[in-house]
Write a protein that holds these residues in place. Structure first.
Motif, PDB file in Angstrom:
ATOM      1  N   ALA A   1      15.380   7.693  24.656  1.00 17.10           N
ATOM      2  CA  ALA A   1      16.008   9.036  23.687  1.00 17.10           C
ATOM      3  C   ALA A   1      17.023   7.769  23.300  1.00 17.10           C
ATOM      4  CB  ALA A   1      16.341   9.808  23.813  1.00 17.10           C
ATOM      5  N   PHE A   2      17.830   7.013  24.361  1.00 14.99           N
ATOM      6  CA  PHE A   2      18.704   6.388  23.345  1.00 14.99           C
ATOM      7  C   PHE A   2      18.302   5.146  23.164  1.00 14.99           C
ATOM      8  CE2 PHE A   2      21.895   9.127  26.040  1.00 14.99           C
ATOM      9  CZ  PHE A   2      22.641   9.597  25.122  1.00 14.99           C
ATOM     10  N   ALA A   3      16.809   4.390  23.624  1.00 13.53           N
ATOM     11  CA  ALA A   3      16.760   3.306  22.843  1.00 13.53           C
ATOM     12  C   ALA A   3      15.661   3.354  21.663  1.00 13.53           C
ATOM     13  CB  ALA A   3      15.644   2.899  24.004  1.00 13.53           C
ATOM     14  N   GLN A   4      15.379   4.185  21.325  1.00  7.76           N
ATOM     15  CA  GLN A   4      14.465   4.625  20.558  1.00  7.76           C
ATOM     16  C   GLN A   4      15.440   5.215  19.137  1.00  7.76           C
ATOM     17  OE1 GLN A   4      11.824   7.598  22.291  1.00  7.76           O
ATOM     18  NE2 GLN A   4      10.519   6.660  23.333  1.00  7.76           N
ATOM     19  N   ALA A   5      16.534   5.520  19.394  1.00 10.51           N
ATOM     20  CA  ALA A   5      17.795   5.993  18.742  1.00 10.51           C
ATOM     21  C   ALA A   5      18.414   4.742  18.026  1.00 10.51           C
ATOM     22  CB  ALA A   5      18.536   7.042  19.456  1.00 10.51           C
ATOM     23  N   GLY A   6      17.287   3.146  18.563  1.00  9.34           N
ATOM     24  CA  GLY A   6      18.100   2.107  18.686  1.00  9.34           C
ATOM     25  C   GLY A   6      19.581   1.062  19.119  1.00  9.34           C
ATOM     26  N   ALA A   7      19.845   1.903  20.242  1.00  8.58           N
ATOM     27  CA  ALA A   7      20.895   1.021  21.248  1.00  8.58           C
ATOM     28  C   ALA A   7      20.232  -0.360  21.415  1.00  8.58           C
ATOM     29  CB  ALA A   7      21.114   1.521  21.851  1.00  8.58           C
ATOM     30  N   ASP A   8      21.063  -0.838  20.947  1.00  6.71           N
ATOM     31  CA  ASP A   8      20.604  -2.465  21.476  1.00  6.71           C
ATOM     32  C   ASP A   8      21.581  -2.677  22.999  1.00  6.71           C
ATOM     33  OD1 ASP A   8      19.928  -3.529  19.010  1.00  6.71           O
ATOM     34  OD2 ASP A   8      22.213  -2.893  18.373  1.00  6.71           O
ATOM     35  N   PHE A   9      22.300  -2.576  23.080  1.00  7.49           N
ATOM     36  CA  PHE A   9      22.758  -1.961  24.490  1.00  7.49           C
ATOM     37  C   PHE A   9      23.508  -0.760  24.853  1.00  7.49           C
ATOM     38  CE2 PHE A   9      24.572  -6.762  23.072  1.00  7.49           C
ATOM     39  CZ  PHE A   9      24.853  -7.440  24.283  1.00  7.49           C
ATOM     40  N   ILE A  10      22.864   0.007  26.776  1.00  4.48           N
ATOM     41  CA  ILE A  10      22.696   1.194  26.335  1.00  4.48           C
ATOM     42  C   ILE A  10      23.544   0.189  28.154  1.00  4.48           C
ATOM     43  CG2 ILE A  10      21.577   2.657  27.850  1.00  4.48           C
ATOM     44  CD1 ILE A  10      19.490   2.499  26.121  1.00  4.48           C
ATOM     45  N   THR A  11      24.656   1.206  28.141  1.00  6.08           N
ATOM     46  CA  THR A  11      25.877   1.185  29.190  1.00  6.08           C
ATOM     47  C   THR A  11      25.681   2.294  30.170  1.00  6.08           C
ATOM     48  OG1 THR A  11      27.206  -0.643  28.440  1.00  6.08           O
ATOM     49  CG2 THR A  11      27.673   0.272  30.340  1.00  6.08           C
ATOM     50  N   ALA A  12      25.375   2.089  31.578  1.00  4.47           N
ATOM     51  CA  ALA A  12      25.630   3.072  32.372  1.00  4.47           C
ATOM     52  C   ALA A  12      26.344   3.003  33.545  1.00  4.47           C
ATOM     53  CB  ALA A  12      24.443   3.166  33.223  1.00  4.47           C
ATOM     54  N   HIS A  13      27.382   3.913  33.540  1.00  5.75           N
ATOM     55  CA  HIS A  13      28.487   3.987  34.751  1.00  5.75           C
ATOM     56  C   HIS A  13      28.049   3.414  36.668  1.00  5.75           C
ATOM     57  CE1 HIS A  13      32.046   4.376  33.529  1.00  5.75           C
ATOM     58  NE2 HIS A  13      31.491   4.750  32.559  1.00  5.75           N
ATOM     59  N   VAL A  14      28.547   2.773  37.060  1.00 10.57           N
ATOM     60  CA  VAL A  14      27.316   2.443  38.290  1.00 10.57           C
ATOM     61  C   VAL A  14      28.484   3.993  39.415  1.00 10.57           C
ATOM     62  CG1 VAL A  14      30.027   1.047  39.251  1.00 10.57           C
ATOM     63  CG2 VAL A  14      28.078   0.868  40.264  1.00 10.57           C
ATOM     64  N   GLU A  15      28.647   4.830  38.614  1.00  5.02           N
ATOM     65  CA  GLU A  15      29.635   5.621  39.549  1.00  5.02           C
ATOM     66  C   GLU A  15      28.234   6.653  39.416  1.00  5.02           C
ATOM     67  OE1 GLU A  15      31.384   4.008  37.142  1.00  5.02           O
ATOM     68  OE2 GLU A  15      33.368   3.127  38.036  1.00  5.02           O
ATOM     69  N   ALA A  16      27.525   6.475  38.568  1.00 11.36           N
ATOM     70  CA  ALA A  16      26.818   8.140  37.706  1.00 11.36           C
ATOM     71  C   ALA A  16      25.661   8.486  38.680  1.00 11.36           C
ATOM     72  CB  ALA A  16      26.400   7.741  36.583  1.00 11.36           C
ATOM     73  N   GLY A  17      25.549   7.586  39.696  1.00 16.47           N
ATOM     74  CA  GLY A  17      24.290   8.058  41.324  1.00 16.47           C
ATOM     75  C   GLY A  17      24.161   6.868  41.432  1.00 16.47           C
ATOM     76  N   PRO A  18      23.607   7.001  42.511  1.00 18.41           N
ATOM     77  CA  PRO A  18      22.742   6.274  44.001  1.00 18.41           C
ATOM     78  C   PRO A  18      22.396   5.211  43.801  1.00 18.41           C
ATOM     79  CG  PRO A  18      21.709   8.203  44.067  1.00 18.41           C
ATOM     80  CD  PRO A  18      22.625   8.940  42.560  1.00 18.41           C
TER      81      PRO A  18
ATOM     82  N   ILE B   1      21.763   2.727  40.365  1.00 17.06           N
ATOM     83  CA  ILE B   1      22.443   2.349  39.334  1.00 17.06           C
ATOM     84  C   ILE B   1      20.902   0.407  38.964  1.00 17.06           C
ATOM     85  CG2 ILE B   1      23.310   0.380  40.624  1.00 17.06           C
ATOM     86  CD1 ILE B   1      24.178   1.745  36.924  1.00 17.06           C
ATOM     87  N   HIS B   2      20.326   0.360  40.244  1.00 17.49           N
ATOM     88  CA  HIS B   2      19.284  -0.590  39.978  1.00 17.49           C
ATOM     89  C   HIS B   2      18.586  -0.107  39.607  1.00 17.49           C
ATOM     90  CE1 HIS B   2      16.337  -4.187  41.380  1.00 17.49           C
ATOM     91  NE2 HIS B   2      17.980  -4.763  40.592  1.00 17.49           N
ATOM     92  N   ARG B   3      17.928   1.179  39.489  1.00 11.32           N
ATOM     93  CA  ARG B   3      16.957   1.544  39.025  1.00 11.32           C
ATOM     94  C   ARG B   3      17.008   1.921  37.326  1.00 11.32           C
ATOM     95  NH1 ARG B   3      15.160   6.690  41.878  1.00 11.32           N
ATOM     96  NH2 ARG B   3      13.840   5.146  43.054  1.00 11.32           N
ATOM     97  N   THR B   4      18.083   2.153  37.286  1.00 15.11           N
ATOM     98  CA  THR B   4      18.839   2.350  36.242  1.00 15.11           C
ATOM     99  C   THR B   4      18.566   1.791  35.522  1.00 15.11           C
ATOM    100  OG1 THR B   4      20.121   4.696  37.121  1.00 15.11           O
ATOM    101  CG2 THR B   4      20.647   3.236  35.138  1.00 15.11           C
ATOM    102  N   LEU B   5      18.875   0.333  35.697  1.00 13.47           N
ATOM    103  CA  LEU B   5      19.257  -0.628  35.302  1.00 13.47           C
ATOM    104  C   LEU B   5      17.465  -0.810  34.632  1.00 13.47           C
ATOM    105  CD1 LEU B   5      22.550  -2.302  36.427  1.00 13.47           C
ATOM    106  CD2 LEU B   5      22.931  -1.801  34.569  1.00 13.47           C
TER     107      LEU B   5
END
Ligand code: DX5
Ligand code: ZN
Length: 224
Positions: A82-99, A101-105
């Motif tokens: 949803a954020f990519a489709q909203a047109g974000a150039d960079f999407i930054t996630a917190h390393v603390e947000a879940g177990p 992070i590699h999958r998220t990136l």
């Protein structure tokens, strides 16, 4: 988007007039902002709520340059598309947000955006040392995330360690929280190239008095 290590000022619209995001984005770009930093908060990962992908999509046409979306949410993965489709150039996630992070990136890159990883002040640089080839940006939080206008936490050693870890890779080092003309120079000296500034850019100005934004941006630039 070509990579360079020149210093970029990224005003955070967390300090803008929430009823006027489109015009606020246009005003800060006209006044010399390099990137627009967009803080998404969920009231769960951080103790504050801002807005989600619909707002990002609404402001996208008002931003000519880089839209830098900082997700202070958990979980992250269900919302990446949803954020990519909203047109974000960079999407930054917190390393603390879940177990996972590699999958998220990987999912962020897979969705066509640049992948950022953010570290809370208490999280050591070493937490991301095995992610260097999976990221395009490191966001070093110099306040505890959740609110604008907090006091800067000096973390120059951590910034320098991250700069060493990055080496020749095309990875930006962004500082987020409490950036002012007084605190910016130490961050840049330690290796940062993107400076997020909310209150220091928006204070005293408005869309009908945008010159102040320009003065505030120049004050940070002139200090470094
Ligand atoms: C904090 C946000 C920051 C914040 C910075 O949780 O991620 O981007 O808006 O605001 P200032 O520059 O006022 O510290
Ligand atoms: Zn932020």
């Amino acid at each position: 988007m070509t990579f360079d290590r020149s210093v970029k000022i990224a005003p955070s619209i967390l300090s803008a007039d929430f009823a006027n995001f489109g015009l606020e984005c246009e005003a800060i770009e006209a006044q010399g902002a390099d990137w627009v930093h967009v803080d998404v908060m969920d009231g769960h990962f951080v103790p504050n709520i801002t807005f989600g992908p619909a707002t990002c999509a609404a402001i996208r046409p008002h931003i000519k340059g880089v839209m830098d979306v900082h997700l202070m949410i958990a979980p992250v993965d269900p919302y990446i598309d949803a954020f990519a489709q909203a047109g974000a150039d960079f999407i930054t996630a917190h390393v603390e947000a879940g177990p996972h992070i590699h999958r998220t990136l990987q999912a962020i890159r897979g969705a066509g955006a640049k992948a950022g990883v953010a570290l809370n002040p208490g999280t050591p640089a070493s937490a991301i040392e095995d992610l260097m080839d999976d990221i395009d940006l490191i966001c070093v939080m110099t306040v505890n995330p959740g609110f604008g206008g907090q006091k800067f936490i000096p973390l120059a050693n951590k910034i320098a360690k991250l700069r060493d870890m990055v080496g020749d890779r095309e990875v930006h080092i962004e500082i987020d929280g409490g950036v002012t003309p007084a605190t910016a120079p130490g961050c840049v000296a330690a290796g940062a190239d993107v400076l997020v500034a909310g209150s220091a850019v928006f204070k005293g100005g408005s869309v009908s008095n945008p010159d102040v934004y320009g003065q505030n941006i120049r004050a940070i630039r002139d200090a470094i």
